[in-house]
Design a protein around this motif. Structure first.
Motif, PDB file in Angstrom:
ATOM      1  N   ALA A  55      43.792  39.658  44.575  1.00  0.00           N
ATOM      2  CA  ALA A  55      42.766  37.972  43.651  1.00  0.00           C
ATOM      3  C   ALA A  55      41.505  38.196  43.113  1.00  0.00           C
ATOM      4  O   ALA A  55      40.803  38.247  44.339  1.00  0.00           O
ATOM      5  CB  ALA A  55      43.217  36.784  44.246  1.00  0.00           C
ATOM      6  N   LYS A  56      41.124  38.231  41.397  1.00  0.00           N
ATOM      7  CA  LYS A  56      40.119  38.393  41.215  1.00  0.00           C
ATOM      8  C   LYS A  56      39.420  36.687  41.333  1.00  0.00           C
ATOM      9  O   LYS A  56      40.126  35.923  41.854  1.00  0.00           O
ATOM     10  CB  LYS A  56      39.929  38.510  39.848  1.00  0.00           C
ATOM     11  N   GLY A  57      38.226  36.934  41.457  1.00  0.00           N
ATOM     12  CA  GLY A  57      37.776  35.085  41.135  1.00  0.00           C
ATOM     13  C   GLY A  57      38.544  33.687  40.562  1.00  0.00           C
ATOM     14  O   GLY A  57      39.106  33.116  41.041  1.00  0.00           O
ATOM     15  N   CYS A  58      38.779  34.207  39.531  1.00  0.00           N
ATOM     16  CA  CYS A  58      39.946  33.311  38.043  1.00  0.00           C
ATOM     17  C   CYS A  58      40.851  33.337  39.281  1.00  0.00           C
ATOM     18  O   CYS A  58      41.818  31.722  38.966  1.00  0.00           O
ATOM     19  CB  CYS A  58      39.689  33.917  36.790  1.00  0.00           C
ATOM     20  N   ASP A  59      41.578  34.287  39.667  1.00  0.00           N
ATOM     21  CA  ASP A  59      42.720  34.271  40.157  1.00  0.00           C
ATOM     22  C   ASP A  59      42.617  33.596  41.807  1.00  0.00           C
ATOM     23  O   ASP A  59      43.724  32.515  41.978  1.00  0.00           O
ATOM     24  CB  ASP A  59      43.991  35.990  40.142  1.00  0.00           C
ATOM     25  N   PRO A  87      35.819  41.527  44.388  1.00  0.00           N
ATOM     26  CA  PRO A  87      34.944  41.052  44.028  1.00  0.00           C
ATOM     27  C   PRO A  87      34.892  41.200  42.929  1.00  0.00           C
ATOM     28  O   PRO A  87      35.031  42.681  42.165  1.00  0.00           O
ATOM     29  CB  PRO A  87      34.204  41.322  44.324  1.00  0.00           C
ATOM     30  N   CYS A  88      34.461  41.036  41.742  1.00  0.00           N
ATOM     31  CA  CYS A  88      35.448  40.864  40.532  1.00  0.00           C
ATOM     32  C   CYS A  88      33.861  41.861  39.575  1.00  0.00           C
ATOM     33  O   CYS A  88      32.754  40.443  39.821  1.00  0.00           O
ATOM     34  CB  CYS A  88      36.206  39.979  39.241  1.00  0.00           C
ATOM     35  N   LYS A  89      34.026  42.797  38.711  1.00  0.00           N
ATOM     36  CA  LYS A  89      33.016  43.324  37.703  1.00  0.00           C
ATOM     37  C   LYS A  89      32.986  42.405  36.313  1.00  0.00           C
ATOM     38  O   LYS A  89      32.379  43.223  35.746  1.00  0.00           O
ATOM     39  CB  LYS A  89      32.234  44.356  37.970  1.00  0.00           C
ATOM     40  N   GLY A  90      34.247  42.311  36.215  1.00  0.00           N
ATOM     41  CA  GLY A  90      34.866  41.518  34.513  1.00  0.00           C
ATOM     42  C   GLY A  90      35.852  42.470  34.410  1.00  0.00           C
ATOM     43  O   GLY A  90      35.609  43.415  34.545  1.00  0.00           O
ATOM     44  N   MET A  91      36.599  41.780  33.810  1.00  0.00           N
ATOM     45  CA  MET A  91      38.234  43.019  32.602  1.00  0.00           C
ATOM     46  C   MET A  91      37.512  43.453  31.671  1.00  0.00           C
ATOM     47  O   MET A  91      36.433  42.481  31.508  1.00  0.00           O
ATOM     48  CB  MET A  91      39.133  42.091  33.031  1.00  0.00           C
ATOM     49  N   LEU A  92      38.145  44.495  30.932  1.00  0.00           N
ATOM     50  CA  LEU A  92      37.514  45.064  30.412  1.00  0.00           C
ATOM     51  C   LEU A  92      38.823  44.692  28.707  1.00  0.00           C
ATOM     52  O   LEU A  92      39.953  44.508  29.290  1.00  0.00           O
ATOM     53  CB  LEU A  92      37.655  46.564  30.133  1.00  0.00           C
ATOM     54  N   GLU A 129      36.511  38.128  26.807  1.00  0.00           N
ATOM     55  CA  GLU A 129      34.836  37.275  26.449  1.00  0.00           C
ATOM     56  C   GLU A 129      34.833  36.013  27.557  1.00  0.00           C
ATOM     57  O   GLU A 129      33.513  35.384  27.589  1.00  0.00           O
ATOM     58  CB  GLU A 129      36.166  36.937  25.787  1.00  0.00           C
ATOM     59  N   ASN A 130      35.811  36.151  28.068  1.00  0.00           N
ATOM     60  CA  ASN A 130      36.124  35.163  29.247  1.00  0.00           C
ATOM     61  C   ASN A 130      35.297  35.607  30.327  1.00  0.00           C
ATOM     62  O   ASN A 130      34.449  34.596  31.515  1.00  0.00           O
ATOM     63  CB  ASN A 130      37.332  34.364  29.953  1.00  0.00           C
ATOM     64  N   CYS A 131      35.182  36.765  30.698  1.00  0.00           N
ATOM     65  CA  CYS A 131      34.725  37.416  31.665  1.00  0.00           C
ATOM     66  C   CYS A 131      33.315  37.649  31.164  1.00  0.00           C
ATOM     67  O   CYS A 131      32.349  37.651  32.560  1.00  0.00           O
ATOM     68  CB  CYS A 131      35.239  39.077  31.669  1.00  0.00           C
ATOM     69  N   ALA A 132      32.716  38.168  30.568  1.00  0.00           N
ATOM     70  CA  ALA A 132      31.116  37.768  29.719  1.00  0.00           C
ATOM     71  C   ALA A 132      30.452  36.401  30.512  1.00  0.00           C
ATOM     72  O   ALA A 132      29.378  36.430  30.601  1.00  0.00           O
ATOM     73  CB  ALA A 132      30.947  38.044  28.808  1.00  0.00           C
ATOM     74  N   ILE A 133      31.094  35.466  30.393  1.00  0.00           N
ATOM     75  CA  ILE A 133      30.857  34.172  30.421  1.00  0.00           C
ATOM     76  C   ILE A 133      31.470  33.764  31.713  1.00  0.00           C
ATOM     77  O   ILE A 133      31.377  32.220  32.249  1.00  0.00           O
ATOM     78  CB  ILE A 133      30.704  32.659  29.585  1.00  0.00           C
ATOM     79  N   CYS A 134      32.182  34.732  32.929  1.00  0.00           N
ATOM     80  CA  CYS A 134      32.478  33.651  34.434  1.00  0.00           C
ATOM     81  C   CYS A 134      31.510  33.800  34.770  1.00  0.00           C
ATOM     82  O   CYS A 134      30.271  34.299  35.551  1.00  0.00           O
ATOM     83  CB  CYS A 134      33.581  35.124  35.043  1.00  0.00           C
ATOM     84  N   LEU A 135      31.497  32.330  35.532  1.00  0.00           N
ATOM     85  CA  LEU A 135      30.201  32.142  36.760  1.00  0.00           C
ATOM     86  C   LEU A 135      31.283  32.116  37.986  1.00  0.00           C
ATOM     87  O   LEU A 135      30.276  31.979  39.257  1.00  0.00           O
ATOM     88  CB  LEU A 135      30.170  30.639  36.453  1.00  0.00           C
ATOM     89  N   HIS A 136      32.074  32.526  38.096  1.00  0.00           N
ATOM     90  CA  HIS A 136      32.871  32.652  39.355  1.00  0.00           C
ATOM     91  C   HIS A 136      33.386  34.278  40.085  1.00  0.00           C
ATOM     92  O   HIS A 136      34.576  34.274  40.078  1.00  0.00           O
ATOM     93  CB  HIS A 136      33.745  31.493  39.918  1.00  0.00           C
ATOM     94  N   ARG A 137      32.592  34.995  40.048  1.00  0.00           N
ATOM     95  CA  ARG A 137      33.559  36.301  39.632  1.00  0.00           C
ATOM     96  C   ARG A 137      33.976  36.208  41.229  1.00  0.00           C
ATOM     97  O   ARG A 137      34.726  37.379  41.567  1.00  0.00           O
ATOM     98  CB  ARG A 137      32.721  37.377  39.224  1.00  0.00           C
ATOM     99  N   ASN A 138      33.298  35.739  41.986  1.00  0.00           N
ATOM    100  CA  ASN A 138      33.906  36.333  43.488  1.00  0.00           C
ATOM    101  C   ASN A 138      35.064  35.510  43.806  1.00  0.00           C
ATOM    102  O   ASN A 138      34.925  34.544  43.475  1.00  0.00           O
ATOM    103  CB  ASN A 138      32.438  35.765  44.628  1.00  0.00           C
TER     104      ASN A 138
HETATM  105  S1  SF4 Z   1      34.633  38.769  35.865  1.00  0.00           S
HETATM  106 FE1  SF4 Z   1      35.493  36.458  36.148  1.00  0.00          FE
HETATM  107  S2  SF4 Z   1      36.757  35.615  34.478  1.00  0.00           S
HETATM  108 FE2  SF4 Z   1      36.720  37.943  34.358  1.00  0.00          FE
HETATM  109  S3  SF4 Z   1      38.274  38.380  35.778  1.00  0.00           S
HETATM  110 FE3  SF4 Z   1      36.424  38.556  36.945  1.00  0.00          FE
HETATM  111  S4  SF4 Z   1      36.819  36.361  38.376  1.00  0.00           S
HETATM  112 FE4  SF4 Z   1      38.986  36.609  36.275  1.00  0.00          FE
END
Ligand code: SF4
Ligand code: SF4
Ligand code: SF4
Lengths: 317, 143
Positions: A75-79, A103-108, A153-162
């Motif tokens: 599970a990533k932050g959003c998951d 701990p997520c650095k954003g999906m592409l 787009e949603n990852c660029a503005i994500c506030l809960h990556r962890n």
């Molecule tokens: S950056 Fe945020 S929204 Fe994007 S995949 Fe990671 S946790 Fe989910």
């Protein structure tokens, strides 16, 4: 990213050996570049197939509602926030889960890569990642692209990556971003009614009502979705513009206070509709009116499942 | 063509606003004839689908009315409704539905004069923005 893959395999191997879980939900490498798919596994021999890189955008919480077994889930932050919401909605219990937190650095966004590369008329055979660079390879070219330009787009503005809840993390926590999530929503809010209507009519015009956006969402688990109701039929089933927009309004409304902006709906849409423009507005309102953010706090009641006597009501005569 | 008159769907709670409408009638209060009333057991029963369905079928306006906070026959139905409506109203405006088309009120069964007054206000507001333009499902002619 390879460290994450290694660590996931190591954890899963241990969990299966010790019989901590019945099964595991993770990712395996896709058959086409930039499309990893969800992987359901039970046997130690399958461990080497587990995989992780920046194309694991699918929200795996989608496979949890109404499960009876005990599973490990990556599970990533959003998951992880989606899992919190599903627990609040009694779709699964915390004891049934072993959460492997990323701990997520954003999906592409594969579409952005295709846009860059395809305009030059070239097909992609392989995509790799190295030190903030995406290396895209094709028949007779190789291209290095800046990772930050290609985030979803949603990852660029994500506030809960962890991950907000987890049993084990696969790496160090990443720094969280500080960013204004609602710039585009405010821009629309400041338009006239006509312009807004025009904007959303145009936005939903290409929709073919395939419901991929609904199917990709962890919160669309109703045994009967409103789009399938026939007596009465609240939403027309055609691609008439009114029917389509009604579908989008209700879909988004059903996600009010639940959507964790994982972006799965948008990435699933075959015609590239930015359906998050609906859900994000509701997310903004819920935050402003009730100070609630979906899935951040385990044990909190969903905002439409509770109330405060002093809730705002200026709009009521 | 005769002059256009707004058609407004009113979803009224059985225990209060519906009673107020009744009392307004019995008291012979003057009210606009544009309101089509649908009785519901509670404002909490009003699904956003009902509001969308009204607009889709060509209503020029929708008005939902229930009991004052604290007076719900089912104790808290209107509190849940309030959150739902706050979000829905703003959301409909966000996609372009004019704010003048969708209305909410709290009217107890004793408030016949308030009922008549709000009915006037709702009709006036809808009249101002004219016939429904958006989200109306147009029938297609098949030759
Ligand atoms: S950056 Fe945020 S929204 Fe994007 S995949 Fe990671 S946790 Fe989910
Ligand atoms: S609506 Fe879209 S962004 Fe929100 S939770 Fe569902 S799939 Fe994720
Ligand atoms: S995935 Fe896209 S095309 Fe399919 S129903 Fe959703 S918005 Fe429409």
């Amino acid at each position: 990213m390879f460290e994450y893959t290694e660590k996931i395999r190591e954890i899963v191997k241990r969990l299966l050996q010790d019989r901590v879980v019945d099964g595991v939900i993770g990712f395996r490498k896709g058959t086409v570049p930039m499309m990893n798919h969800p992987f359901f596994m039970k046997h130690i021999e399958q461990v080497p197939q587990l995989y992780w890189d920046s194309w694991c955008g699918v929200n795996l919480a989608n496979y949890l509602p109404k499960r009876q077994d005990k599973v490990a889930v990556v599970a990533k932050g959003c998951d992880s926030r989606s899992i919190v919401v599903l627990i609040a909605e009694n779709q699964i219990t915390r004891d049934q889960l072993y959460i492997i937190g990323i701990p997520c650095k954003g999906m592409l966004d594969r579409r952005k890569i295709y846009d860059t590369v395809r305009t030059r008329g070239r097909d992609i055979t392989d995509v790799m990642e190295r030190d903030g660079l995406i290396v895209v390879t094709g028949k007779d070219f190789s291209l290095g692209l800046d990772r930050n330009q290609y985030l979803q787009e949603n990852c660029a503005i994500c506030l809960h990556r962890n991950p907000v809840i987890y049993d084990e993390l696969v790496g160090e926590m990443v720094p969280e971003q500080e960013i204004d999530r609602y710039e585009d929503i405010r821009a629309i809010e400041s338009m006239s009614s006509e312009k807004r209507w025009e904007y959303f009519s145009k936005l939903t015009e290409p929709c073919i009502r395939c419901y991929a956006c609904r199917n990709a969402c962890p919160f669309c688990y109703c045994p009967q979705c409103f789009v399938d109701e026939s007596k009465p039929q609240w939403v027309g089933k055609t691609i008439d513009p009114t029917d389509t927009l009604t579908f989008h309004l209700l879909r988004a409304f059903h996600l009010a206070g639940r959507c964790t902006d994982c972006g799965s709906c948008e990435r699933a849409c075959p015609v590239g509709i930015r359906v998050r423009m609906f859900t994000k507005k509701l997310e903004k309102d819920v935050k402003e009116l009730y100070g609630y953010e979906a899935g951040v706090q385990l044990g909190e009641r969903p905002p439409l499942d509770t109330y405060r006597p002093e809730d705002p009501q200026d709009f009521i005569k | 063509m005769a002059q256009w008159e707004p058609k407004i769907i009113a979803l009224l709670c059985n225990w209060c606003s519906y009673g107020a409408a009744d009392l307004a009638g019995v008291s012979r209060l003057k009210q606009p004839p544009n309101i089509r009333i649908i009785r519901v057991p509670c404002s909490g029963r009003v699904n956003p689908k009902f509001i969308l369905a009204s607009l889709r079928k060509g209503a020029d306006g929708v008005w939902v009315s229930g009991c004052h906070p604290g007076d719900c026959h089912y104790i808290e139905g209107n509190y849940y409704a309030r959150r739902k409506f706050a979000l829905l109203k703003d959301f409909l405006e966000y996609v372009g539905i004019e704010p003048e088309r969708v209305h909410f009120s709290w009217i107890s069964s004793a408030e016949a004069t308030k009922f008549a007054k709000v009915a006037e206000e709702v009709v006036d507001a809808v009249r101002k923005v004219g016939p429904a333009r958006y989200l109306v499902k147009r029938e297609v002619e098949v030759e």
